[in-house]
Motif scaffolding. Structure first.
Motif, PDB file in Angstrom:
ATOM      1  N   THR A 192     -12.871   6.023 -28.146  1.00 49.75           N
ATOM      2  CA  THR A 192     -13.554   5.421 -27.010  1.00 49.75           C
ATOM      3  C   THR A 192     -14.821   6.220 -26.768  1.00 49.75           C
ATOM      4  O   THR A 192     -14.759   7.422 -26.504  1.00 49.75           O
ATOM      5  N   ARG A 193     -15.934   5.542 -26.905  1.00 48.68           N
ATOM      6  CA  ARG A 193     -17.212   6.247 -26.805  1.00 48.68           C
ATOM      7  C   ARG A 193     -17.866   5.928 -25.475  1.00 48.68           C
ATOM      8  O   ARG A 193     -17.842   4.792 -25.017  1.00 48.68           O
ATOM      9  N   VAL A 194     -18.449   6.960 -24.883  1.00 48.90           N
ATOM     10  CA  VAL A 194     -19.136   6.817 -23.604  1.00 48.90           C
ATOM     11  C   VAL A 194     -20.603   7.174 -23.826  1.00 48.90           C
ATOM     12  O   VAL A 194     -20.903   8.236 -24.362  1.00 48.90           O
ATOM     13  N   ALA A 195     -21.492   6.279 -23.449  1.00 42.73           N
ATOM     14  CA  ALA A 195     -22.925   6.551 -23.610  1.00 42.73           C
ATOM     15  C   ALA A 195     -23.666   5.970 -22.422  1.00 42.73           C
ATOM     16  O   ALA A 195     -23.196   5.007 -21.788  1.00 42.73           O
ATOM     17  N   ALA A 196     -24.835   6.538 -22.124  1.00 41.65           N
ATOM     18  CA  ALA A 196     -25.647   6.002 -21.014  1.00 41.65           C
ATOM     19  C   ALA A 196     -25.985   4.543 -21.293  1.00 41.65           C
ATOM     20  O   ALA A 196     -26.169   3.765 -20.366  1.00 41.65           O
ATOM     21  N   SER A 197     -26.080   4.184 -22.559  1.00 37.96           N
ATOM     22  CA  SER A 197     -26.042   2.786 -23.000  1.00 37.96           C
ATOM     23  C   SER A 197     -26.043   2.826 -24.518  1.00 37.96           C
ATOM     24  O   SER A 197     -26.234   3.883 -25.113  1.00 37.96           O
ATOM     25  N   HIS A 198     -25.822   1.673 -25.116  1.00 37.87           N
ATOM     26  CA  HIS A 198     -25.914   1.589 -26.571  1.00 37.87           C
ATOM     27  C   HIS A 198     -27.145   0.805 -26.994  1.00 37.87           C
ATOM     28  O   HIS A 198     -27.189   0.247 -28.093  1.00 37.87           O
ATOM     29  N   LEU A 199     -28.170   0.791 -26.134  1.00 37.33           N
ATOM     30  CA  LEU A 199     -29.447   0.182 -26.531  1.00 37.33           C
ATOM     31  C   LEU A 199     -30.095   1.085 -27.554  1.00 37.33           C
ATOM     32  O   LEU A 199     -30.176   2.298 -27.368  1.00 37.33           O
ATOM     33  N   ARG A 200     -30.576   0.505 -28.619  1.00 36.45           N
ATOM     34  CA  ARG A 200     -31.175   1.279 -29.698  1.00 36.45           C
ATOM     35  C   ARG A 200     -32.567   0.739 -29.991  1.00 36.45           C
ATOM     36  O   ARG A 200     -32.887  -0.394 -29.616  1.00 36.45           O
ATOM     37  N   VAL A 201     -33.342   1.513 -30.750  1.00 37.70           N
ATOM     38  CA  VAL A 201     -34.602   0.969 -31.253  1.00 37.70           C
ATOM     39  C   VAL A 201     -34.291  -0.322 -32.006  1.00 37.70           C
ATOM     40  O   VAL A 201     -34.998  -1.328 -31.884  1.00 37.70           O
ATOM     41  N   GLY A 202     -33.191  -0.317 -32.756  1.00 34.02           N
ATOM     42  CA  GLY A 202     -32.803  -1.491 -33.530  1.00 34.02           C
ATOM     43  C   GLY A 202     -32.481  -2.717 -32.674  1.00 34.02           C
ATOM     44  O   GLY A 202     -32.558  -3.849 -33.168  1.00 34.02           O
ATOM     45  N   THR A 203     -32.109  -2.513 -31.414  1.00 30.56           N
ATOM     46  CA  THR A 203     -31.876  -3.670 -30.540  1.00 30.56           C
ATOM     47  C   THR A 203     -33.201  -4.394 -30.294  1.00 30.56           C
ATOM     48  O   THR A 203     -33.275  -5.628 -30.320  1.00 30.56           O
ATOM     49  N   PHE A 204     -34.265  -3.623 -30.079  1.00 34.78           N
ATOM     50  CA  PHE A 204     -35.587  -4.235 -29.902  1.00 34.78           C
ATOM     51  C   PHE A 204     -36.050  -4.903 -31.196  1.00 34.78           C
ATOM     52  O   PHE A 204     -36.646  -5.978 -31.182  1.00 34.78           O
ATOM     53  N   GLN A 205     -35.766  -4.248 -32.309  1.00 32.32           N
ATOM     54  CA  GLN A 205     -36.177  -4.830 -33.593  1.00 32.32           C
ATOM     55  C   GLN A 205     -35.497  -6.168 -33.858  1.00 32.32           C
ATOM     56  O   GLN A 205     -36.060  -7.046 -34.505  1.00 32.32           O
ATOM     57  N   TYR A 206     -34.281  -6.293 -33.351  1.00 33.74           N
ATOM     58  CA  TYR A 206     -33.520  -7.531 -33.560  1.00 33.74           C
ATOM     59  C   TYR A 206     -34.298  -8.729 -33.016  1.00 33.74           C
ATOM     60  O   TYR A 206     -34.443  -9.754 -33.686  1.00 33.74           O
ATOM     61  N   PHE A 207     -34.824  -8.590 -31.799  1.00 38.26           N
ATOM     62  CA  PHE A 207     -35.546  -9.710 -31.179  1.00 38.26           C
ATOM     63  C   PHE A 207     -36.950  -9.847 -31.767  1.00 38.26           C
ATOM     64  O   PHE A 207     -37.422 -10.962 -32.002  1.00 38.26           O
ATOM     65  N   ALA A 208     -37.588  -8.700 -32.020  1.00 41.01           N
ATOM     66  CA  ALA A 208     -38.941  -8.746 -32.580  1.00 41.01           C
ATOM     67  C   ALA A 208     -38.926  -9.447 -33.938  1.00 41.01           C
ATOM     68  O   ALA A 208     -39.801 -10.271 -34.240  1.00 41.01           O
ATOM     69  N   ALA A 209     -37.921  -9.156 -34.747  1.00 39.75           N
ATOM     70  CA  ALA A 209     -37.863  -9.731 -36.096  1.00 39.75           C
ATOM     71  C   ALA A 209     -37.679 -11.246 -36.047  1.00 39.75           C
ATOM     72  O   ALA A 209     -38.036 -11.952 -36.988  1.00 39.75           O
ATOM     73  N   ARG A 210     -37.127 -11.735 -34.931  1.00 42.67           N
ATOM     74  CA  ARG A 210     -36.918 -13.178 -34.786  1.00 42.67           C
ATOM     75  C   ARG A 210     -38.070 -13.848 -34.060  1.00 42.67           C
ATOM     76  O   ARG A 210     -38.009 -15.037 -33.745  1.00 42.67           O
ATOM     77  N   GLY A 211     -39.103 -13.073 -33.717  1.00 42.87           N
ATOM     78  CA  GLY A 211     -40.208 -13.634 -32.951  1.00 42.87           C
ATOM     79  C   GLY A 211     -39.755 -14.085 -31.570  1.00 42.87           C
ATOM     80  O   GLY A 211     -40.385 -14.931 -30.931  1.00 42.87           O
ATOM     81  N   ASP A 212     -38.671 -13.485 -31.086  1.00 44.15           N
ATOM     82  CA  ASP A 212     -38.083 -13.887 -29.803  1.00 44.15           C
ATOM     83  C   ASP A 212     -38.665 -12.999 -28.693  1.00 44.15           C
ATOM     84  O   ASP A 212     -38.027 -12.050 -28.234  1.00 44.15           O
ATOM     85  N   THR A 213     -39.886 -13.360 -28.277  1.00 45.27           N
ATOM     86  CA  THR A 213     -40.561 -12.525 -27.280  1.00 45.27           C
ATOM     87  C   THR A 213     -39.855 -12.585 -25.935  1.00 45.27           C
ATOM     88  O   THR A 213     -39.804 -11.599 -25.198  1.00 45.27           O
TER      89      THR A 213
END
Ligand code: AMP
Ligand code: MG
Length: 514
Positions: A192-213
């Protein structure tokens, strides 16, 4: 915001011990984001869950009852066999550059976000199961985790937390009673992992790569609200978000460098927006100082070598800036101005990093006032340590004694292949210390807070893992956790944990967490 001493608020959910035995008061802000941010998926039950350990202090900090976590009902939740009331389990979508190659869809292939809890410090934390079964993002993987990597993450992340480094932590680890197939069959585990969040640079890349502004907008607003609320008040909130992540990552990597820590797999999907250390795979603390040291068996090119870490972090932040460009363009009014804004923000990485590292090196050398030659003095020591295979942690720790008197020099000299390499440096150091106004004793106290006595040395981590995996003996694991939990205190009875591996004990590679 609640103060650290505020009593835990008992939620209505906690009042129903059958449906929510642990008293998790889950919030689910991520689950309120649009459906394309994740896949709703519950953990896959395991055959025979057994508790390995609950992180008692962390549980209390989160306002959770450690005994309830350790109860049979608690263990069922921690193993993924039961979904606690109030949890809306999901696997997060993200992309990422892995060793420089872009993968447009990664995502949680073996993790479930159960929800968020508000800690006693007022901070919102993600509660995530890792190794909890297949998800729509699993690709070819089995969705599981092996015991060894779970124990490694537990030990090393606890060490990092105790060292004062921002990090995701492990709240609990359980055995699944199932084997997982790796190079050889291994016992399976869920952590069980605890983190301030699991938002990553890769989360932003996911939307950017889809052109999903629109998706990028929603994600950026979420990241600001969760991690950098002050950015919302800035004239250019997205620029302020980027500035904040750049600063946090620069500080984080500076702390790693000052402790001799090698992350091992600094892919963009392992680079957190909150600035915490996440994803402990093939990580390690160096023993003999060697700037180009690599542990990861999969990092053939040395991309994530010790001394490359600041460059790798900067490279990852460039990928974040690229992903944010549509937002920066909008708030700056043109593509040209948006690009300039991104570049300005990224240019701050090096000064942030250099300042943090220099300040840390100064503390490690007992220098309270700034002098021009300080950094050169530190670099000179590091060069000599590298040339003489001096143990990184021990050298700096023993300097804490040498700052008080020359008697400690003998023990430091012994760390250098050619002891005279230390002597001439120490002459320069002591000359420089002559300019200091605070007492030697005060300097030693400051230095001991900057240079730990105890790190999780690889051979000890390896031995603890082997005992647990081969013989179901968790005593070494428990002992090592205890050792690394007070890294800055001298504990003479634990002397044997401070010494480097003998040649036959040396661990030359660590392996990826899969
Ligand atoms: P990591 O190396 O843990 O950062 O993971 C990189 C990517 O591979 C992420 O998308 C993980 O979810 C995925 N992954 C790693 N191990 C497994 C596994 N055993 N089963 C499914 N997906 C996995
Ligand atoms: Mg990862």
């Amino acid at each position: 915001m609640k103060t650290p001493d505020a009593p835990a608020i008992v939620s209505p959910a906690a009042a129903d011990p059958y449906r929510n035995p642990i008293g998790f008061d889950f919030k689910n802000t991520y689950a309120r984001l649009p459906e394309r941010f994740y896949a709703r998926v519950a953990p896959t039950p395991v055959v025979d869950p057994h508790l390995i350990k609950v992180n008692v202090q962390l549980a209390r900090n989160l306002g959770l009852d450690p005994d309830a976590l350790a109860s049979s009902q608690g263990v069922e939740i921690l193993a993924g066999n039961r979904v606690a009331e109030g949890s809306e389990p999901l696997a997060m979508a993200y992309a990422g550059h892995q060793f420089g190659n872009f993968v447009p869809q990664l995502g949680d292939g073996r993790a479930n976000l159960l929800g968020e809890v508000i800690g006693r410090d007022g901070v919102r934390y993600d509660i995530q199961l890792k190794g909890s079964g297949r998800t729509p993002f699993s690709r070819g993987g089995d969705g599981r985790a092996a015991l060894g990597p779970v124990l490694r993450e537990y030990i090393v992340s606890e060490a990092m937390a105790a060292l004062g480094v921002p990090t995701a932590r492990v709240l609990a680890a359980v055995m699944t009673g199932q084997q997982v197939m790796r190079e050889t069959p291994q016992p399976g585990a869920v952590m069980t992992r605890v983190a301030a969040s699991h938002l990553r640079v890769g989360t932003f890349q996911y939307f950017a790569a889809r052109g999903d502004t629109e998706g990028t907008h929603i994600l950026a607003d979420y990241a600001i609200a969760r991690h950098y609320p002050e950015a919302a008040q800035a004239n250019q909130p997205y620029r302020a978000l980027l500035d904040s992540v750049v600063a946090r990552q620069a500080h984080l990597v500076a702390q790693w460098m000052l402790l001799g820590f090698i992350h091992g797999v600094m892919n963009t999907d392992n680079t957190s927006i909150s600035g915490e250390t996440i994803d402990y795979g093939p990580c390690a603390f160096m023993e003999a100082y060697e700037p180009n040291k690599v542990f990861s068996s999969i990092d053939q090119q040395g991309r994530y070598a010790y001394s490359n870490q600041p460059h790798a972090a900067h490279w990852n932040l460039v990928r974040l800036a690229e992903s944010l460009l549509p937002l920066l363009n909008e708030e700056m009014g043109s593509e040209e101005a948006g690009l300039a804004s991104a570049q300005e923000s990224l240019a701050a990485f090096a000064p942030h990093f250099d300042t943090a590292r220099a300040a840390g090196l100064r503390r490690k050398l007992g220098l309270t006032i700034e002098h021009e030659g300080d950094l050169a003095l530190a670099e000179k020591l590091l060069d000599r340590m590298a040339a003489n295979q001096a143990d990184y942690t021990l050298t700096f720790r023993r300097l804490c004694d040498a700052v008080v008197g020359t008697e400690a020099d003998t023990a430091i000299r012994a760390l250098f292949a050619d002891p005279s390499a230390y002597d001439s440096w120490a002459d320069d150091w002591r000359k420089r210390l002559g300019n200091e106004s605070v007492s030697a004793q005060e300097r030693a106290v400051m230095m001991r807070r900057a240079s730990p006595a105890f790190i999780p040395r690889n051979h000890l981590v390896q031995a603890a893992i082997e005992a647990a995996v081969d013989r179901q003996d968790f005593r070494s694991f428990e002992e090592l956790l205890d050792v690394v939990s007070c890294p800055y205190e001298d504990r003479p009875a634990l002397e044997r944990y401070t010494t480097p591996a003998r040649p036959e004990e040396c661990v030359t590679a660590t392996f990826c967490g899969t």
